[in-house]
Design a protein around this motif. Structure first.
Motif, mmCIF file in Angstrom:
data_model
loop_
_atom_site.group_PDB
_atom_site.id
_atom_site.type_symbol
_atom_site.label_atom_id
_atom_site.label_comp_id
_atom_site.label_asym_id
_atom_site.label_seq_id
_atom_site.Cartn_x
_atom_site.Cartn_y
_atom_site.Cartn_z
ATOM 1 N N UNK A 186 57.257 -4.307 11.266
ATOM 2 C CA UNK A 186 56.170 -5.287 11.203
ATOM 3 C C UNK A 186 55.970 -5.793 9.788
ATOM 4 N N UNK A 187 56.013 -4.873 8.808
ATOM 5 C CA UNK A 187 55.862 -5.273 7.409
ATOM 6 C C UNK A 187 57.043 -6.129 6.966
ATOM 7 N N UNK A 241 53.969 0.512 1.904
ATOM 8 C CA UNK A 241 55.206 0.098 2.560
ATOM 9 C C UNK A 241 55.610 -1.310 2.108
ATOM 10 N N UNK A 242 54.619 -2.194 1.990
ATOM 11 C CA UNK A 242 54.892 -3.565 1.552
ATOM 12 C C UNK A 242 55.533 -3.566 0.173
ATOM 13 N N UNK A 245 59.166 -2.464 0.362
ATOM 14 C CA UNK A 245 60.042 -3.435 1.018
ATOM 15 C C UNK A 245 60.060 -4.786 0.297
ATOM 16 N N UNK A 246 59.264 -4.902 -0.770
ATOM 17 C CA UNK A 246 59.220 -6.154 -1.505
ATOM 18 C C UNK A 246 58.560 -7.277 -0.739
ATOM 19 N N UNK A 247 57.567 -6.921 0.068
ATOM 20 C CA UNK A 247 56.854 -7.900 0.875
ATOM 21 C C UNK A 247 55.392 -7.993 0.438
ATOM 22 N N UNK A 248 54.727 -9.136 0.681
ATOM 23 C CA UNK A 248 53.302 -9.251 0.345
ATOM 24 C C UNK A 248 52.468 -8.282 1.181
ATOM 25 N N UNK A 249 51.438 -7.720 0.579
ATOM 26 C CA UNK A 249 50.555 -6.824 1.319
ATOM 27 C C UNK A 249 49.673 -7.624 2.269
ATOM 28 N N UNK A 250 49.331 -7.061 3.415
ATOM 29 C CA UNK A 250 48.409 -7.750 4.331
ATOM 30 C C UNK A 250 47.037 -7.879 3.673
#
Length: 320
Positions: A186-187, A241-242, A245-250
């Protein structure tokens, strides 16, 4: 002989790998079409047996020469369509396992769940002594695990040599895209909304290692132990986790009323499309629950040092 149920599952396969690495011969139960993990396919120490744990007579034939049993098999679902099957598998299956353990004088380590411990009162830490509340808004999964655990306690009163473990959310290498691995997926896809609840987390290797440790401590019997490394908010978990994974945080908190709208909308869509809803009422309630768990009893009994959650998340994130 050591018997493991749910041998191809996330926890079961991790447990078998640890036992095999120690040179222990294992008889592992799996469903007919379940896929054996690559790490265990060629092991000469594992004897795979296809069986349904709700079939007493099929299980009885498997118990020949069995002295130790790890009962990991269970059905987990928050889908209403699965409720009847889940209650049957988890409760009936456990009833058969404990009865056969009694019959064959086998020692049992039973995998229960923190779900069977109920909810905390006034925000207090949940412990092994926390009382189950039948009046609470419990999920059917929680009910199935509570009733399953009651079968173990009943057998203990009849002389069964058993220990119960209550793991929190199990994470770690090997989860794949199912179970806790869904969170990473999902992230990875760009999750923007986070649920308001809190969660307890434990590494799969810690659970398996502690199960083996408890099995080999015959002086410990008739006890239950919470297996939990850390408690944290869902927001904190998703932020960590974000980052990995190098993803924006929710950034958007799903308020309870939003979750209520969401699961109702998902149900409506599922009726129109004639498919399973992507979000159920039980799953929404679980995501919003604010619960925290104490690991003091297991640490006092074994001196075990749990793997930090950051390390678990880092190891798991490499696979995504």
């Amino acid at each position: 002989m050591v018997l493991v149920t749910g041998g191809t599952g996330f926890l079961g396969s991790t447990l078998i790998k640890i036992l095999v690495d120690q040179g222990t011969a294992v008889r592992a139960i799996k469903r007919e079409h379940a896929v054996i993990p690559d790490a265990l396919v060629s092991s000469s120490l594992v004897q795979w047996v296809d069986a349904d744990i709700t079939d007493y007579f099929a299980l009885s034939a498997i118990f020949t020469d069995v002295t130790q049993v790890y009962h990991c098999a269970a059905k987990i679902s928050y889908q209403p369509a699965d409720h009847a099957a889940m209650l049957h598998v988890n409760i009936e299956g456990t009833k058969h396992m404990v009865n056969l353990c009694l019959e064959h004088a086998a020692r049992l380590v039973h995998v229960s769940s923190i779900a069977s411990l109920g909810v905390s009162k006034n925000g207090e830490l949940i412990t092994e002594d926390s009382k189950w509340d039948d009046g609470a808004d419990n999920s059917k999964y929680a009910v199935s695990k509570y009733e399953s655990e009651m079968e173990v306690w009943r057998a203990i009163m009849e002389g069964l040599d058993a220990v119960i473990v209550n793991p929190s959310v199990i994470m770690g290498v090997g989860s794949g895209s199912k179970g806790s691995g869904v969170i990473f997926n999902m992230v990875q896809k760009g999750l923007q909304i986070y649920p308001p609840g809190t969660v307890g987390i434990v590494d799969v290797e810690d659970v398996a290692q502690l199960m083996v440790m408890l099995m080999n401590k015959p002086e410990i019997s008739g006890e239950r132990y919470i297996l939990n490394s850390e408690n944290m908010s869902n927001k904190e978990l998703l932020d960590r986790i974000s980052k990995l994974l190098g993803k924006p945080s929710p950034t958007i908190e799903a308020k309870p009323f939003m979750l209520g709208i969401a699961w109702r909308a998902a149900k409506l869509v599922s009726l129109i499309k004639r498919e399973r809803p992507s979000l159920t009422r039980e799953a929404a309630l679980a995501a919003a629950s604010k619960l925290a768990y104490s690991n003091k009893k297991i640490v006092d009994a074994t001196g075990y040092l749990f793997k930090p959650v950051d390390r678990t998340l880092e190891e798991t994130s490499r696979l995504f």
